[in-house]
Write a protein that holds these residues in place. Sequence first.
Motif, PDB file in Angstrom:
ATOM      1  N   GLY A   1       0.779  -1.223   0.000  1.00  0.00           N
ATOM      2  CA  GLY A   1       0.000   0.000   0.000  1.00  0.00           C
ATOM      3  C   GLY A   1       0.810   1.272   0.000  1.00  0.00           C
ATOM      4  O   GLY A   1       0.269   2.361  -0.195  1.00  0.00           O
ATOM      5  N   ASP A   2       2.133   1.158   0.187  1.00  0.00           N
ATOM      6  CA  ASP A   2       2.925   2.368   0.379  1.00  0.00           C
ATOM      7  C   ASP A   2       3.212   3.127  -0.910  1.00  0.00           C
ATOM      8  O   ASP A   2       3.860   4.173  -0.867  1.00  0.00           O
ATOM      9  CB  ASP A   2       4.239   2.040   1.090  1.00  0.00           C
ATOM     10  CG  ASP A   2       5.109   1.055   0.321  1.00  0.00           C
ATOM     11  OD1 ASP A   2       4.617   0.422  -0.625  1.00  0.00           O
ATOM     12  OD2 ASP A   2       6.299   0.926   0.677  1.00  0.00           O
ATOM     13  N   THR A   3       2.727   2.656  -2.042  1.00  0.00           N
ATOM     14  CA  THR A   3       2.886   3.410  -3.289  1.00  0.00           C
ATOM     15  C   THR A   3       1.712   4.350  -3.536  1.00  0.00           C
ATOM     16  O   THR A   3       1.720   5.100  -4.508  1.00  0.00           O
ATOM     17  CB  THR A   3       3.038   2.467  -4.498  1.00  0.00           C
ATOM     18  OG1 THR A   3       1.847   1.704  -4.669  1.00  0.00           O
ATOM     19  CG2 THR A   3       4.227   1.532  -4.311  1.00  0.00           C
ATOM     20  N   PHE A   4       0.703   4.300  -2.670  1.00  0.00           N
ATOM     21  CA  PHE A   4      -0.459   5.188  -2.781  1.00  0.00           C
ATOM     22  C   PHE A   4      -0.247   6.431  -1.918  1.00  0.00           C
ATOM     23  O   PHE A   4      -0.045   6.310  -0.700  1.00  0.00           O
ATOM     24  CB  PHE A   4      -1.735   4.473  -2.310  1.00  0.00           C
ATOM     25  CG  PHE A   4      -2.174   3.340  -3.185  1.00  0.00           C
ATOM     26  CD1 PHE A   4      -2.884   3.571  -4.352  1.00  0.00           C
ATOM     27  CD2 PHE A   4      -1.895   2.030  -2.817  1.00  0.00           C
ATOM     28  CE1 PHE A   4      -3.302   2.513  -5.147  1.00  0.00           C
ATOM     29  CE2 PHE A   4      -2.312   0.972  -3.610  1.00  0.00           C
ATOM     30  CZ  PHE A   4      -3.014   1.216  -4.780  1.00  0.00           C
ATOM     31  N   PRO A   5      -0.296   7.637  -2.500  1.00  0.00           N
ATOM     32  CA  PRO A   5      -0.221   8.843  -1.669  1.00  0.00           C
ATOM     33  C   PRO A   5      -1.304   8.831  -0.595  1.00  0.00           C
ATOM     34  O   PRO A   5      -2.457   8.496  -0.861  1.00  0.00           O
ATOM     35  CB  PRO A   5      -0.452   9.975  -2.679  1.00  0.00           C
ATOM     36  CG  PRO A   5       0.063   9.416  -3.976  1.00  0.00           C
ATOM     37  CD  PRO A   5      -0.316   7.963  -3.938  1.00  0.00           C
ATOM     38  N   GLY A   6      -0.904   9.172   0.609  1.00  0.00           N
ATOM     39  CA  GLY A   6      -1.825   9.139   1.736  1.00  0.00           C
ATOM     40  C   GLY A   6      -1.705   7.887   2.571  1.00  0.00           C
ATOM     41  O   GLY A   6      -2.267   7.819   3.664  1.00  0.00           O
TER      42      GLY A   6
END
Length: 370
Positions: free
Chosen positions: A333-338
């Motif tokens: 999930g860490d490639t999604f901003p936020g």
Amino acid sequence: MPTEGTPGPGADTAADAAGGAAHDLRHHGDAEVRDDGSALTDLAVNVRADTPPVWLRERIAESLAGLAAYPDGRAARAAVAARHGLPVEHVLLTAGAAEAFVLLARALKVRHPVVVHPQFTEPEAALRDAGHTVERVLLREEDGFRLDPAAVPRDADLVVIGNPTNPTSVLHPAGVIAGLARPGRMLVVDEAFMDAVPGEREALAGRTDVPGLVVLRSLTKTWGLAGLRIGYVLAAPETVKELERAQPLWPVSTPALAAARACVSSQALAEAGHAAHRIAADRAHLVAGLREFASDGLRVVEPAEAPFVLVRLPRAGAVRRHLRDLGFAVRRGDTFPGLGEEWLRLAVRDRPTVNRFLQALDRAVTRAGG
């Protein structure tokens, strides 16, 4: 609710409020199952399993006899228009929804584009590639990643939001999203997963009363056509014409056009409706199993309404690596901003697969904690 102005052209990553992490906007779930991941049980990609169905493969195969002729999209365009109760002038067929994001970024003259995150990262990547400076509105975990229209800058002339949103699985009320419409603003709603919502409640596709509305649909998720590339845009005729001028000649292949016609038929819509209810039941089973890990710090974003769920858990990176060793691929999930390193997205699968996954997750969490 924070907003974040990102660097201009040439900056491919940006720091955000969720821990200052850089985000790879070009990372997608298929990266988890390439090469050494091809033998893993796939919970990383949001394409419905066991698709395309036999009848759809047969329709696509029949179209191969016509490959000597240039593609003619008129019949498919008319079929899509009829499916949404619109004149054909409101429809543009595209090589998947991803092409539509590129067309929007290149064809529309906008000064202040805003992307509501966390969401599918391709819209922002396309805008950056086209030379735009993008402002982010970051939805917050403590608000359930739900939209507050007041957080969107009033002078934004392009706003992009997903519904239901990837990766949060949040289904925003149609009225709330429609409330973002303003004179002089293009409101782009990515409904790639809407046909996986029973009854497509909260859909804006087919609406002509919302000024500046552009709805994107994909046929790749529900029907397993990611390799064929087929989607479409629903918008005002003048917007469709602008986007069409930015397309290359014959952008959608003959097999993809055949698939489009087949996937909006009454038979297909009925099958998709049944699949949406089955996905909802399988998702409830997955969420119930995930709740058993609450004592390990796992939290599910609820209510989940899409064919995937978003979870936060300690040591998610280590858990993900152990899951791979145990035969399962999940989406980081860490490639999604936020979002940050503690987030994972899990695609909904059938109950036997989910049960095996939950057993593997138990082992992975134990190993990561050690």
